[in-house]
Design an enzyme around this catalytic site. Structure first.
Site, PDB file in Angstrom:
ATOM      1  N   VAL A   1      49.873   4.676  43.686  1.00 11.20           N
ATOM      2  CA  VAL A   1      50.694   3.806  42.841  1.00 11.20           C
ATOM      3  C   VAL A   1      50.234   3.776  41.392  1.00 11.20           C
ATOM      4  O   VAL A   1      50.963   3.276  40.518  1.00 11.20           O
ATOM      5  CB  VAL A   1      50.744   2.361  43.393  1.00 11.20           C
TER       6      VAL A   1
ATOM      7  N   TYR B   1      37.797  -6.450  39.593  1.00  8.70           N
ATOM      8  CA  TYR B   1      38.748  -6.895  40.616  1.00  8.70           C
ATOM      9  C   TYR B   1      39.328  -8.256  40.244  1.00  8.70           C
ATOM     10  O   TYR B   1      40.545  -8.466  40.332  1.00  8.70           O
ATOM     11  CB  TYR B   1      38.052  -6.970  41.977  1.00  8.70           C
TER      12      TYR B   1
ATOM     13  N   SER C   1      41.817  -7.877  37.484  1.00  4.31           N
ATOM     14  CA  SER C   1      43.075  -7.270  37.941  1.00  4.31           C
ATOM     15  C   SER C   1      43.955  -8.292  38.641  1.00  4.31           C
ATOM     16  O   SER C   1      45.181  -8.317  38.449  1.00  4.31           O
ATOM     17  CB  SER C   1      42.793  -6.080  38.864  1.00  4.31           C
ATOM     18  N   LYS C   2      43.360  -9.167  39.443  1.00  6.78           N
ATOM     19  CA  LYS C   2      44.151 -10.156  40.178  1.00  6.78           C
ATOM     20  C   LYS C   2      44.614 -11.296  39.270  1.00  6.78           C
ATOM     21  O   LYS C   2      45.690 -11.870  39.496  1.00  6.78           O
ATOM     22  CB  LYS C   2      43.353 -10.694  41.365  1.00  6.78           C
TER      23      LYS C   2
ATOM     24  N   ILE D   1      39.888 -12.684  53.923  1.00  7.32           N
ATOM     25  CA  ILE D   1      40.650 -12.046  54.996  1.00  7.32           C
ATOM     26  C   ILE D   1      39.813 -10.941  55.625  1.00  7.32           C
ATOM     27  O   ILE D   1      39.179 -10.156  54.919  1.00  7.32           O
ATOM     28  CB  ILE D   1      41.976 -11.454  54.457  1.00  7.32           C
TER      29      ILE D   1
END
Length: 255
Positions: free
Chosen positions: A63, A159, A162-163, A192
């Site tokens: 992507v 990370y 990015s979020k 998770i």
């Protein structure tokens, strides 16, 4: 309930596979993509086709690549016809957890390209294809964010950044697509149990047991899948731009 044609990025494993399974169980047609070759997903596809009546397909796609994103959408439409729902789930953690003082530009670029640039521009391209006819169909876009948009982890700062960007992208697309009858949502998972978190499994086992989450268990991919299925079913049709936390109560401030 209306049957939708759904595209899930990063849908071959982890949270993505949980989303694909939930949407298949709800009766939707689901295409999903990943970076692995098709042979590695053959078993998962066979399982879906054996257990559910919908149509399913896997597409290989990075992507972060403009050309790959366009090819993905072309291949999806050739297989399924009109795209109704896009779930931006594909994402990676840093290959090396490094203090922000030591983070490399290469790691920053890799994570941001896959986690933020990729879904942003895939949404741009998909939305242009989704707008025609959106007044007459149930359509939506779901971004899979993370509690890391708010929780600073200095060993994986790229990370978190990015979020945080995904959170703003959700708002931007919700504003832009509101008049086109395409709601946009962010689901924000907590801790998770996936291969991404397996490297810190012992750490989170201890923290969860000590009360990190109000519900003292790991979140599971199917927890995220159920939330996505509810959004696709129109359960929160008047909530465009909103964040849905699926975190076991982790983000509730307590004394």
């Amino acid at each position: 309930m209306e049957t939708c044609n759904v595209l899930v990025t990063g849908g071959a494993r982890g949270i993505g596979a949980g989303i694909v399974k939930a949407l298949a169980a709800a009766g939707h047609n689901v295409g999903f993509c990943g970076r692995a070759d098709a042979e590695k997903c053959a078993g998962f596809l066979a399982e879906l086709r054996a257990e559910h009546p919908g149509k399913f397909a896997y597409f290989q796609c990075d992507v972060s690549s403009h050309e790959a994103r366009e090819a993905l959408l072309d291949a999806y439409e050739a297989e399924f016809g009109q795209l109704d729902v896009l779930v931006n789930n594909a994402g990676v953690a840093p290959e090396v957890r490094a203090d922000v003082l030591e983070m490399s530009e290469e790691s920053f670029d890799r994570v941001m390209n896959i986690n933020l640039k990729g879904p942003f521009f895939l949404t741009q391209a998909a939305a242009k294809r989704m707008i025609p006819g959106a007044k007459d169909r149930s359509r939506c876009i779901v971004n899979i964010g993370s509690i890391s948009a708010d929780y600073a982890s200095i060993s994986r700062g790229e990370y978190c950044l990015s979020k945080a960007g995904v959170a703003m992208a959700t708002k931007l697309w919700a504003v832009r697509l509101a008049d086109d009858n395409i709601p946009v949502y962010e689901i924000r998972p907590g801790v998770i149990k996936t291969d991404m978190t397996s490297v810190v499994s012992a750490k989170y086992d201890k923290m969860i047991a000590e009360g990190l989450t109000l519900q003292r268990r790991w979140g599971m991919p199917e927890d995220i899948g159920r939330a996505v299925a509810a959004l696709v079913a129109g359960a929160l049709i008047y909530s465009t731009g909103q964040v849905i936390n699926v975190d076991g109560g982790m983000t509730i401030e307590r004394l």
